[in-house]
Write a protein that holds these residues in place. Structure first.
Motif, PDB file in Angstrom:
ATOM      1  N   LEU A  30     -39.327 -42.111  79.068  1.00 35.59           N
ATOM      2  CA  LEU A  30     -38.723 -41.044  79.863  1.00 35.59           C
ATOM      3  C   LEU A  30     -38.664 -39.728  79.103  1.00 35.59           C
ATOM      4  CD1 LEU A  30     -35.825 -42.965  81.646  1.00 35.59           C
ATOM      5  CD2 LEU A  30     -38.079 -42.371  82.538  1.00 35.59           C
ATOM      6  N   GLN A  31     -38.974 -39.768  77.787  1.00 33.97           N
ATOM      7  CA  GLN A  31     -39.030 -38.562  76.961  1.00 33.97           C
ATOM      8  C   GLN A  31     -37.716 -37.776  76.996  1.00 33.97           C
ATOM      9  OE1 GLN A  31     -41.912 -37.240  74.881  1.00 33.97           O
ATOM     10  NE2 GLN A  31     -41.814 -39.466  74.981  1.00 33.97           N
ATOM     11  N   ARG A  32     -36.603 -38.497  76.770  1.00 35.61           N
ATOM     12  CA  ARG A  32     -35.319 -37.823  76.716  1.00 35.61           C
ATOM     13  C   ARG A  32     -34.346 -38.670  75.909  1.00 35.61           C
ATOM     14  NH1 ARG A  32     -32.659 -35.771  80.492  1.00 35.61           N
ATOM     15  NH2 ARG A  32     -30.644 -36.321  79.616  1.00 35.61           N
ATOM     16  N   HIS A  33     -33.302 -38.010  75.430  1.00 33.27           N
ATOM     17  CA  HIS A  33     -32.247 -38.716  74.716  1.00 33.27           C
ATOM     18  C   HIS A  33     -31.447 -39.578  75.680  1.00 33.27           C
ATOM     19  CE1 HIS A  33     -32.681 -36.740  70.824  1.00 33.27           C
ATOM     20  NE2 HIS A  33     -32.919 -35.633  71.494  1.00 33.27           N
ATOM     21  N   ILE A  34     -30.908 -40.646  75.182  1.00 32.76           N
ATOM     22  CA  ILE A  34     -30.063 -41.516  76.000  1.00 32.76           C
ATOM     23  C   ILE A  34     -28.623 -41.034  75.874  1.00 32.76           C
ATOM     24  CG2 ILE A  34     -29.353 -43.884  76.466  1.00 32.76           C
ATOM     25  CD1 ILE A  34     -32.371 -43.308  76.827  1.00 32.76           C
ATOM     26  N   ASP A  35     -28.067 -40.527  76.980  1.00 32.40           N
ATOM     27  CA  ASP A  35     -26.682 -40.088  76.983  1.00 32.40           C
ATOM     28  C   ASP A  35     -26.106 -40.320  78.379  1.00 32.40           C
ATOM     29  OD1 ASP A  35     -28.006 -36.733  76.846  1.00 32.40           O
ATOM     30  OD2 ASP A  35     -27.596 -37.950  78.622  1.00 32.40           O
ATOM     31  N   GLY A 176     -34.355 -25.717  63.159  1.00 34.12           N
ATOM     32  CA  GLY A 176     -34.985 -25.367  64.420  1.00 34.12           C
ATOM     33  C   GLY A 176     -36.331 -24.712  64.200  1.00 34.12           C
ATOM     34  N   TYR A 177     -37.367 -25.263  64.850  1.00 32.97           N
ATOM     35  CA  TYR A 177     -38.693 -24.643  64.842  1.00 32.97           C
ATOM     36  C   TYR A 177     -38.777 -23.771  66.098  1.00 32.97           C
ATOM     37  CZ  TYR A 177     -39.785 -28.734  61.831  1.00 32.97           C
ATOM     38  OH  TYR A 177     -39.787 -29.717  60.870  1.00 32.97           O
ATOM     39  N   TRP A 188     -37.590 -24.321  71.498  1.00 36.09           N
ATOM     40  CA  TRP A 188     -37.112 -24.814  70.208  1.00 36.09           C
ATOM     41  C   TRP A 188     -37.490 -26.273  70.036  1.00 36.09           C
ATOM     42  CZ3 TRP A 188     -35.058 -21.948  66.376  1.00 36.09           C
ATOM     43  CH2 TRP A 188     -34.559 -20.686  66.699  1.00 36.09           C
ATOM     44  N   ARG A 189     -37.796 -26.622  68.818  1.00 35.94           N
ATOM     45  CA  ARG A 189     -37.965 -28.022  68.426  1.00 35.94           C
ATOM     46  C   ARG A 189     -36.934 -28.258  67.325  1.00 35.94           C
ATOM     47  NH1 ARG A 189     -41.582 -32.258  68.795  1.00 35.94           N
ATOM     48  NH2 ARG A 189     -42.071 -33.416  66.894  1.00 35.94           N
ATOM     49  N   SER A 197     -33.024 -42.311  64.155  1.00 34.52           N
ATOM     50  CA  SER A 197     -33.657 -42.281  65.468  1.00 34.52           C
ATOM     51  C   SER A 197     -33.261 -40.979  66.154  1.00 34.52           C
ATOM     52  CB  SER A 197     -33.233 -43.477  66.321  1.00 34.52           C
ATOM     53  OG  SER A 197     -31.828 -43.490  66.507  1.00 34.52           O
ATOM     54  N   TYR A 198     -34.012 -40.610  67.203  1.00 33.70           N
ATOM     55  CA  TYR A 198     -33.760 -39.363  67.926  1.00 33.70           C
ATOM     56  C   TYR A 198     -33.698 -38.184  66.965  1.00 33.70           C
ATOM     57  CZ  TYR A 198     -32.222 -43.067  71.040  1.00 33.70           C
ATOM     58  OH  TYR A 198     -32.142 -44.224  71.763  1.00 33.70           O
ATOM     59  N   ARG A 199     -34.725 -38.067  66.161  1.00 37.64           N
ATOM     60  CA  ARG A 199     -34.729 -37.036  65.127  1.00 37.64           C
ATOM     61  C   ARG A 199     -35.142 -35.666  65.660  1.00 37.64           C
ATOM     62  NH1 ARG A 199     -38.128 -39.370  60.300  1.00 37.64           N
ATOM     63  NH2 ARG A 199     -37.027 -37.779  59.092  1.00 37.64           N
ATOM     64  N   PHE A 200     -35.618 -35.631  66.908  1.00 39.87           N
ATOM     65  CA  PHE A 200     -36.054 -34.358  67.480  1.00 39.87           C
ATOM     66  C   PHE A 200     -35.427 -34.138  68.851  1.00 39.87           C
ATOM     67  CE2 PHE A 200     -39.448 -35.307  64.473  1.00 39.87           C
ATOM     68  CZ  PHE A 200     -39.624 -34.083  63.852  1.00 39.87           C
TER      69      PHE A 200
END
Length: 331
Positions: A30-35, A176-177, A188-189, A197-200
């Protein structure tokens, strides 16, 4: 063309969960953080946030679409995304996470899923701060100076906001890149180097190339690596490099052709672990005209970790050996 899978171990849901968590699989596809926040569905056109995650009575992570009534675990998400049956979904997940031995035509599945369009990138805002000594010491361990960080538009983050909600507090290392703007939204990256985990966190388009804007117009050598950190570390040795957004991606054919016209030689250099070698193998099959290299076993898995292991003086010697090898190959 017929595509087949062969595995040494039977691929089951239990086997997959013995290797990675359901959060890992769900966030990957899903290309997203789990929250617990509401979000727009990646599986269909969705103008409003109508989806969320929850855990059922069995403790299983579920993707819930309030608009359609769907309740999907990570396997169900893959079935929905790629229009596969249960067994084929298990095998696709195993392939994507390099779990098992297989012989497969990748386009069999990857070409069949629908394109999901969104209303634009998520809104990420950053409160930047001066680099601390801790920040600069961390980057310097990979040979990356403050001057190089400024060249590649890397900033130290005090606070990070996603859609006006704070997601990062001042404290742990956070960088932040900056990738410019699209429709007046900053790209921003966000990199959390100390997380496992979830480093980006990013709103960069998937095809955006790290380090692309800093490339010279023409040159003798370009290295395509797998991270901005490697790109910047190579820059400290005057090695020109760029990177896709992740190791599982590669440059589009049009961008690659442009770069081939600008640089005499191109080397693809990914990690020397199984995922890195597997992804480099896939790229080699499609682009045999390029050159390929990874750090030999016995060192670290990538360029920056090898620098940290060996130090600058020994790293210079290793780079000279590699370049001499390719110079002989090219003459």
């Amino acid at each position: 063309m017929k595509c087949t899978f062969t595995f040494n171990t039977p691929i089951t849901k239990q086997y997959l969960l013995s290797k990675y968590s359901d959060e890992d699989y769900m966030s990957f596809y899903l290309q997203r953080h789990i929250d617990k926040k509401l979000f727009r569905s990646p599986l269909r056109k969705d103008k409003n946030p109508t989806c969320s995650f929850y855990r059922n009575k069995s403790g299983e992570l579920i993707f819930h679409d309030f608009a359609t009534g769907q309740h999907l675990n990570f396997i169900g998400v893959v079935q929905e995304m790629y229009h596969l049956n249960y067994g084929a979904s298990l095998k696709l997940i195993a392939r994507d996470f390099n779990l098992g031995n297989f012989d497969i035509c990748a386009h069999k599945f990857l070409g069949n899923h629908p394109t999901v369009k969104t209303e634009g990138p998520a809104n990420i805002r950053v409160e930047i701060q001066d680099f601390t000594k801790k920040d600069l010491d961390w980057w310097e361990s990979f040979g990356i100076s403050e001057e190089i960080l400024k060249k590649y538009k890397v900033f130290s983050c005090k606070n990070v906001f996603l859609n006006n909600n704070i997601v990062t507090f001042n404290g742990n290392l956070t960088f932040g890149y900056y990738g410019g703007k699209i429709n007046n939204i900053e790209l921003w990256r966000i990199y959390y180097p100390n997380r496992k985990s979830y480093r980006f966190l990013t709103n960069w388009p998937s095809k955006k190339i790290q380090g692309f804007d800093q490339l010279p117009k023409y040159g003798k050598l370009l290295v395509i690596t797998k991270s901005m950190k490697d790109v910047m570390s190579m820059s400290s040795f005057n090695i020109t490099a760029c990177s896709p957004n992740s190791e599982t991606q590669f440059l589009s054919d049009s961008v690659l052709e442009q770069l081939k016209s600008r640089f005499k030689h191109i080397i693809v250099m990914y990690d020397n672990d199984k995922p890195g070698k597997y992804n480099m193998f896939k790229i080699r099959k499609r682009h045999p005209e390029l050159n390929y290299f990874c750090i030999p076993k016995g060192y670290a898995k990538d360029f920056t970790d090898t620098y940290k292991l060996l130090g600058r003086k020994k790293m210079i010697s290793c780079i000279k050996q590699v370049l001499e090898y390719f110079k002989k190959k090219w003459t």
